[in-house]
Every structure is written in structure tokens, then in C-alpha cells.
Motif scaffolding. Sequence first.
Motif, PDB file in Angstrom:
ATOM      1  N   PRO A 274       0.807  -1.238   0.000  1.00 60.03           N
ATOM      2  CA  PRO A 274       0.000   0.000   0.000  1.00 60.03           C
ATOM      3  C   PRO A 274       0.832   1.277   0.000  1.00 60.03           C
ATOM      4  N   ARG A 275       2.072   1.186   0.429  1.00 55.88           N
ATOM      5  CA  ARG A 275       2.944   2.371   0.423  1.00 55.88           C
ATOM      6  C   ARG A 275       3.314   2.804  -0.998  1.00 55.88           C
ATOM      7  N   LEU A 276       3.029   1.930  -1.983  1.00 55.38           N
ATOM      8  CA  LEU A 276       3.376   2.222  -3.374  1.00 55.38           C
ATOM      9  C   LEU A 276       2.281   2.978  -4.126  1.00 55.38           C
ATOM     10  N   LYS A 277       1.164   3.259  -3.473  1.00 56.68           N
ATOM     11  CA  LYS A 277       0.010   3.825  -4.185  1.00 56.68           C
ATOM     12  C   LYS A 277       0.363   5.109  -4.928  1.00 56.68           C
ATOM     13  N   ALA A 278       0.948   6.069  -4.245  1.00 54.81           N
ATOM     14  CA  ALA A 278       1.288   7.345  -4.886  1.00 54.81           C
ATOM     15  C   ALA A 278       2.383   7.147  -5.933  1.00 54.81           C
ATOM     16  N   PHE A 279       3.347   6.277  -5.623  1.00 56.22           N
ATOM     17  CA  PHE A 279       4.425   6.012  -6.576  1.00 56.22           C
ATOM     18  C   PHE A 279       3.869   5.410  -7.860  1.00 56.22           C
ATOM     19  N   THR A 280       2.968   4.448  -7.716  1.00 51.49           N
ATOM     20  CA  THR A 280       2.382   3.789  -8.892  1.00 51.49           C
ATOM     21  C   THR A 280       1.663   4.793  -9.776  1.00 51.49           C
ATOM     22  N   LYS A 281       0.933   5.702  -9.164  1.00 57.82           N
ATOM     23  CA  LYS A 281       0.224   6.728  -9.931  1.00 57.82           C
ATOM     24  C   LYS A 281       1.211   7.607 -10.696  1.00 57.82           C
ATOM     25  N   ALA A 282       2.297   8.010 -10.037  1.00 52.25           N
ATOM     26  CA  ALA A 282       3.303   8.848 -10.688  1.00 52.25           C
ATOM     27  C   ALA A 282       4.043   8.077 -11.783  1.00 52.25           C
ATOM     28  N   PHE A 283       4.351   6.833 -11.513  1.00 54.23           N
ATOM     29  CA  PHE A 283       5.037   5.959 -12.479  1.00 54.23           C
ATOM     30  C   PHE A 283       4.195   5.830 -13.750  1.00 54.23           C
ATOM     31  N   ASN A 284       2.900   5.564 -13.574  1.00 60.30           N
ATOM     32  CA  ASN A 284       2.005   5.424 -14.718  1.00 60.30           C
ATOM     33  C   ASN A 284       1.842   6.746 -15.466  1.00 60.30           C
ATOM     34  N   ALA A 285       1.898   7.856 -14.724  1.00 63.84           N
ATOM     35  CA  ALA A 285       1.785   9.170 -15.365  1.00 63.84           C
ATOM     36  C   ALA A 285       2.987   9.440 -16.271  1.00 63.84           C
ATOM     37  N   VAL A 286       4.175   9.013 -15.857  1.00 66.97           N
ATOM     38  CA  VAL A 286       5.367   9.156 -16.697  1.00 66.97           C
ATOM     39  C   VAL A 286       5.220   8.311 -17.961  1.00 66.97           C
ATOM     40  N   LEU A 287       4.752   7.077 -17.802  1.00 64.35           N
ATOM     41  CA  LEU A 287       4.526   6.217 -18.970  1.00 64.35           C
ATOM     42  C   LEU A 287       3.511   6.850 -19.919  1.00 64.35           C
ATOM     43  N   ALA A 288       2.424   7.382 -19.359  1.00 67.85           N
ATOM     44  CA  ALA A 288       1.377   7.989 -20.182  1.00 67.85           C
ATOM     45  C   ALA A 288       1.889   9.213 -20.925  1.00 67.85           C
ATOM     46  N   ASP A 289       2.700  10.017 -20.254  1.00 67.59           N
ATOM     47  CA  ASP A 289       3.273  11.211 -20.870  1.00 67.59           C
ATOM     48  C   ASP A 289       4.143  10.823 -22.062  1.00 67.59           C
ATOM     49  N   LEU A 290       5.015   9.850 -21.865  1.00 68.18           N
ATOM     50  CA  LEU A 290       5.893   9.407 -22.939  1.00 68.18           C
ATOM     51  C   LEU A 290       5.099   8.809 -24.095  1.00 68.18           C
ATOM     52  N   ALA A 291       4.078   8.019 -23.765  1.00 67.33           N
ATOM     53  CA  ALA A 291       3.262   7.392 -24.807  1.00 67.33           C
ATOM     54  C   ALA A 291       2.556   8.447 -25.657  1.00 67.33           C
ATOM     55  N   GLU A 292       2.046   9.486 -25.007  1.00 60.26           N
ATOM     56  CA  GLU A 292       1.386  10.549 -25.777  1.00 60.26           C
ATOM     57  C   GLU A 292       2.385  11.286 -26.659  1.00 60.26           C
ATOM     58  N   GLN A 293       3.594  11.478 -26.168  1.00 57.48           N
ATOM     59  CA  GLN A 293       4.608  12.145 -26.996  1.00 57.48           C
ATOM     60  C   GLN A 293       4.932  11.321 -28.241  1.00 57.48           C
ATOM     61  N   VAL A 294       4.921   9.997 -28.103  1.00 58.78           N
ATOM     62  CA  VAL A 294       5.128   9.131 -29.270  1.00 58.78           C
ATOM     63  C   VAL A 294       4.016   9.361 -30.286  1.00 58.78           C
ATOM     64  N   ALA A 295       2.767   9.429 -29.810  1.00 58.90           N
ATOM     65  CA  ALA A 295       1.650   9.686 -30.720  1.00 58.90           C
ATOM     66  C   ALA A 295       1.768  11.063 -31.359  1.00 58.90           C
ATOM     67  N   ARG A 296       2.220  12.051 -30.596  1.00 63.16           N
ATOM     68  CA  ARG A 296       2.372  13.407 -31.124  1.00 63.16           C
ATOM     69  C   ARG A 296       3.466  13.488 -32.197  1.00 63.16           C
ATOM     70  N   ASP A 297       4.395  12.536 -32.161  1.00 64.22           N
ATOM     71  CA  ASP A 297       5.504  12.559 -33.109  1.00 64.22           C
ATOM     72  C   ASP A 297       5.336  11.506 -34.191  1.00 64.22           C
TER      73      ASP A 297
END
Length: 427
Positions: A274-297
Amino acid sequence: MSSAVSPLAPTEVPEMPAIAGVKLATAAAGIRYKDRTDVLLAVMDKGTAVAGVFTRSKCPSAPVEWCRAKLGGGKSSKGSFKGNSKGGFARALVVNSGNANAFTGKTGRQSTALTAAIAAKALGCRPAEVFLASTGVIGEPLDATKFDGVLGTLAGQAVPGEWMNAAKAIMTTDTFPKVATATVKLGKARVTINGMAKGAGMIAPDMATMLAFVFTDAPIAAGALQSLLKSGVEDTFNAVTIDGDTSTSDTLLAFATGAAADHGAPKISRAGDPRLKAFTKAFNAVLADLAEQVARDGEGARKLVEIIVEGAASKASARKIAMSIANSPLVKTAIAGEDANWGRVVMAVGKAGEPADRDKLSISFNGIRVANRGARDPSYDEAEVSAAMKNPKIQIKVALGLGKGRDRVLTCDLTKEYIAINGDYRS
């Protein structure tokens, strides 16, 4: 590497902080082009955990097979990644652009072994602690002797914080480097997550001619990191398509140095902690950001396209329908022409092979409903819709009216420039 930056490129690039336990260096080794930066070396401290997910192509590259073997995930009889890796430990990551080292047979396998051996010698570690990724032309042998001397020099030059240079070194037809970062609390300590990616064409799950690397100083065990990564890609990198073509080379590796343990971050051994909850959200946000940049390019892209399918029989069904729309050349060329051609969307829904009822179907472009209950919407206004289609971001929403299944994928339009880029890629 294209000379003109995509009009969809992010207007702001984040400041990328250093991550304790990670050093970076780049060089021009002449892999394909003279005097072009084409090699990245990332050096990690001892004890760095690593996890990875890879292409499902049945014709994977030699570096993909190398990494799978070192992670212990192996491959099925058909060559696809099992996804059951327990992870491992890493001291180095070597990435080259210009040559994918794919479809290169025994020579390709020898090249990966030699590259790892050269890096291991330079760093004083085992070859099994060296992870590899290559991107570029398929089918041409990679001369790994070009790494000899270069990696030794890079090992001495590697410093923290060289994220932008690292992201530029792995580009091929990309028009801009792709980076993302997040800082989050783990226990009482603040930890950092940095990511970089490349990819502009041959992009389709699972994943793409896409390389992505994520680094954190959080003390997360390899098995837990593998679980986080496998879960995190489903609605990020595996929900992006540029052209429907899955590469031989897709590689997403995550590294956790554990350095934040010195500042009080708790050591995490399982993804369900349960201590990973905030980390997991941030980790997934980094993945999502990078994935969108791939689509933008996306190669030749002028429009970022978000496709939302709701009211489907299930999430899996919604994903298949969304991908059918996203990969349709007719839909993508209509968007390039700024034409809200809902007939092509209907076509793509119908061919997906998933539950659909023509007479319950509704379709919207950028929030404007153009079709409802199997026919053109009574309030349809051609001028209003045409104006909306001039936006750089287009959202297509399809409501099936069958259930609660919902999903979202990203793609881009299909322009003449895509053909121009891929018509002379090898030249």
C-alpha cells in the motif's frame, strides 16, 4: 531523424533532475551515419533492479532476445514475451540508433554478446548485467566492433543529469526528444522517476519500434518493478498506434537504483504494497506522458487523435473497436483532410468483429455529435463540425449503447509526409 519538428511537439520540456545511482553519456560511433550521436550508455550503481516488457513480434531483434534471457522471462514457442519475468539486476544499458540488429541471424546474436562484453569490461561488471536496445534499419548486420573503445570512453565520461542528450541519441525518424519526470513521496522520502522514449513510426501494440527507459531512485525489488511495469503499459504504451505495424524491437526497461533508501524510503518487495500507491500513480503518469509524446511525433502527423469507445460489451471489446478505428487508413486520412467522415468510423466499428448494434450507435467529433441511433444527427451542422476539425487535437467518441465497457487509445492522422518518410527510409 527528421529536420522539421512536429507541430504537435510539447511546447514545454520539463527540467530533468539527476537520479542518484544513474549516470549517462552519449557518443557518435558511426553505426549508420558519420558524426551523428548514435550511442547511449547508462551506468547504474550496483544493486539496481531492472524489469522489462517487449514486443510480441514473432520476429524479435537480437537485443530483445538478449534482454529477455537476462530477465529470465524467456520466450514462448512462438517467440512472444511471456510477461512472467522476475526481473533482475543491471549495471549498464547500451542503446544504439541507426541499426535495429533485427533479422540478422547468428551475426546479430554475436553482436549482442560482443557489445555486452565490451560494456562489461569497461565497467567491471558481468555481461549479464548489461542490457541492450537497438533501433533503426532491419536486416543489416550491426558491427559491434564500433563499440570497442567508445564504451570505455563513455564509461569514464558518464555523469548524472544528461537526460536530453540521452533522449536525442536514441532518435531515428523522431522530430523531438521525448522525456518525462515526476517526483513523489515514498514513505517519508521523496523519490524521482525519469523517463525517455523514442518512436515515430512502426508503432502498434505491443509496443512499437519504440524504445523507452524509465529510471527511479526508489528501492523497489525487481519482481515488484516487473509487476508495476507490466500493469502500467496496458493503458499507456499498449494503447498507442501510429500505423498498425508492430516492430521487431519494442523495448521498455525500468531501472530502480534504490538510492533513496539512504534518505528513509522504505524497501518495497511487492507491487501490492500500500505504500506504493502514490508512486504507482506517478510511475504510470510518466509512462502515459511518454506514450502521448510518441503519438504526437507520429511520422508526418499534423493531428493528435484520441479515440474513446464507451458502452461496449467489455473493456477488451472497447479496446479492439478503438484500435480498429485508430488503425483505419480511411479514418486517418479523413482526419488529415479535416473531414468528419463518420461513415468511415462506422465502417471501422463494424469490421472490428466485436458486438455492435448499428441502430444504437452514436458518434461525436470534438464533442459535437454527428451521428445518433444509426443515422446522421438531426442537429448536424457541417460548418460547425468543419471548424472543429481544424483543431490540432481531434477526439472521436463512439457510444455503442451495449454495456459498461470503455477504453481510450491515441493515434494520429495519416498524411503524405508519412509516405515520403517511409518511401526513402533506407536511403
